[in-house]
Design a protein around this motif. Structure first.
Motif, short mmCIF file in Angstrom:
data_model
loop_
_atom_site.label_atom_id
_atom_site.label_comp_id
_atom_site.label_asym_id
_atom_site.label_seq_id
_atom_site.Cartn_x
_atom_site.Cartn_y
_atom_site.Cartn_z
N LEU A 137 0.82 -1.22 0.00
CA LEU A 137 0.00 0.00 0.00
C LEU A 137 0.85 1.26 0.00
O LEU A 137 0.43 2.29 -0.51
N VAL A 138 2.02 1.16 0.58
CA VAL A 138 2.93 2.30 0.63
C VAL A 138 3.91 2.25 -0.55
O VAL A 138 4.22 3.27 -1.15
N GLN A 139 4.37 1.06 -0.87
CA GLN A 139 5.40 0.93 -1.88
C GLN A 139 4.90 1.18 -3.30
O GLN A 139 5.65 1.67 -4.14
N ILE A 140 3.65 0.89 -3.58
CA ILE A 140 3.12 1.13 -4.93
C ILE A 140 3.10 2.63 -5.26
O ILE A 140 3.63 3.03 -6.30
N PRO A 141 2.56 3.50 -4.39
CA PRO A 141 2.64 4.94 -4.72
C PRO A 141 4.08 5.47 -4.69
O PRO A 141 4.43 6.37 -5.45
N TRP A 142 4.93 4.89 -3.84
CA TRP A 142 6.34 5.27 -3.78
C TRP A 142 7.02 4.93 -5.11
O TRP A 142 7.68 5.77 -5.72
N PHE A 143 6.80 3.71 -5.59
CA PHE A 143 7.35 3.29 -6.88
C PHE A 143 6.79 4.14 -8.01
O PHE A 143 7.52 4.57 -8.91
N ALA A 144 5.48 4.41 -7.97
CA ALA A 144 4.84 5.23 -9.02
C ALA A 144 5.46 6.63 -9.07
O ALA A 144 5.64 7.19 -10.16
N GLY A 145 5.82 7.19 -7.91
CA GLY A 145 6.48 8.49 -7.87
C GLY A 145 7.84 8.45 -8.55
O GLY A 145 8.19 9.35 -9.32
N TRP A 146 8.61 7.41 -8.27
CA TRP A 146 9.92 7.27 -8.93
C TRP A 146 9.75 7.05 -10.43
O TRP A 146 10.50 7.61 -11.24
N LEU A 147 8.75 6.25 -10.80
CA LEU A 147 8.51 5.99 -12.21
C LEU A 147 8.11 7.28 -12.93
O LEU A 147 8.60 7.58 -14.02
N TRP A 148 7.24 8.07 -12.31
CA TRP A 148 6.84 9.34 -12.91
C TRP A 148 8.02 10.29 -13.02
O TRP A 148 8.17 11.01 -14.02
N PHE A 149 8.89 10.30 -12.03
CA PHE A 149 10.09 11.14 -12.08
C PHE A 149 10.96 10.73 -13.27
O PHE A 149 11.47 11.58 -14.01
N ALA A 150 11.12 9.42 -13.48
CA ALA A 150 11.91 8.94 -14.62
C ALA A 150 11.25 9.34 -15.94
O ALA A 150 11.92 9.85 -16.85
N ILE A 151 9.94 9.13 -16.04
CA ILE A 151 9.23 9.49 -17.28
C ILE A 151 9.32 10.99 -17.54
O ILE A 151 9.61 11.42 -18.66
N SER A 152 9.10 11.78 -16.50
CA SER A 152 9.20 13.24 -16.63
C SER A 152 10.60 13.65 -17.09
O SER A 152 10.75 14.51 -17.97
N SER A 153 11.60 13.05 -16.50
CA SER A 153 12.99 13.38 -16.85
C SER A 153 13.26 13.11 -18.32
O SER A 153 13.87 13.92 -19.02
N TRP A 154 12.79 11.95 -18.80
CA TRP A 154 13.02 11.62 -20.21
C TRP A 154 12.21 12.52 -21.14
O TRP A 154 12.71 12.94 -22.19
N LEU A 155 10.96 12.83 -20.78
CA LEU A 155 10.16 13.73 -21.61
C LEU A 155 10.80 15.12 -21.69
O LEU A 155 10.87 15.71 -22.78
N ILE A 156 11.27 15.61 -20.56
CA ILE A 156 11.92 16.92 -20.54
C ILE A 156 13.24 16.87 -21.31
O ILE A 156 13.56 17.80 -22.06
N PHE A 157 13.99 15.79 -21.15
CA PHE A 157 15.25 15.64 -21.88
C PHE A 157 15.03 15.68 -23.39
O PHE A 157 15.69 16.44 -24.11
#
Length: 186
Positions: A137-157
């Protein structure tokens, strides 16, 4: 066309990150209210219990989601000694290299987060605490945050790289550069 698509992507990521930041801020505010209520209850001999555990989870999740917002707001720390000495094209090159390295690093972190979540799901793991919180319950939103950070980084790059290819160095600096102290206080 390439420039318009880059600008549109950057605008979309920024808007989405602002909404995420507002949601995370509301969750942090609710968490602070919970802690305040628990402290008040302790004064009269009662307690909710587990607020320290809950706030730890909230901090981990909000940090994971907040880093992408910090990226779009140019708030990530960078040593800019060499950057400040470089001409505009040089600054753009250093900025795009820094963003590439960030995107790679965050992607590796997100990839390494998934096995933690998968193991918790497979084993139905719970916290070794009185609340026995199901860790997924905690790790899924935590993982999703990291995944979104990675996706955002690549989109911005990719968007910033498109701007560099089009010679829009000033716009690139506004998008992936660093905020100076004067801008941050205004």
């Amino acid at each position: 066309m390439l420039e318009q698509r880059a600008e549109s992507t950057l605008r979309g990521v920024r808007i989405l990150n602002k909404w995420i930041a507002l949601l995370v801020g509301a969750i942090l505010f609710a968490c602070a209210a919970l802690v305040l209520m628990d402290i008040t209850l302790r004064q009269i001999g009662s307690s909710f219990g587990g607020t320290d555990e809950i706030t730890g989870y909230v901090m981990a999740v909000s940090t994971a989601w907040g880093m992408s917002f910090a990226l779009t707001e140019l708030s990530h720390v960078r040593i800019d000694f060499l950057r400040s000495l470089a001409p505009q094209k040089g600054r753009a090159l250093l900025d795009i290299i820094a963003l590439l390295l960030l995107a790679i690093t965050v992607s590796i972190i997100a990839k390494q987060c998934w096995p933690v979540v998968a193991t918790s799901l497979k084993n139905s793991s719970t916290a070794n605490t009185p609340l026995e919180t199901p860790l997924a319950l905690v790790q899924i939103p935590w993982f999703a945050g990291w995944l979104w950070f990675a996706i955002s980084s690549w989109l911005i790059f990719v968007s910033a790289l498109a701007l560099i290819v089009k010679g829009k160095f000033n716009r690139t600096e506004q998008t992936i550069g660093i905020a100076n102290a004067e801008e941050e206080w205004l």
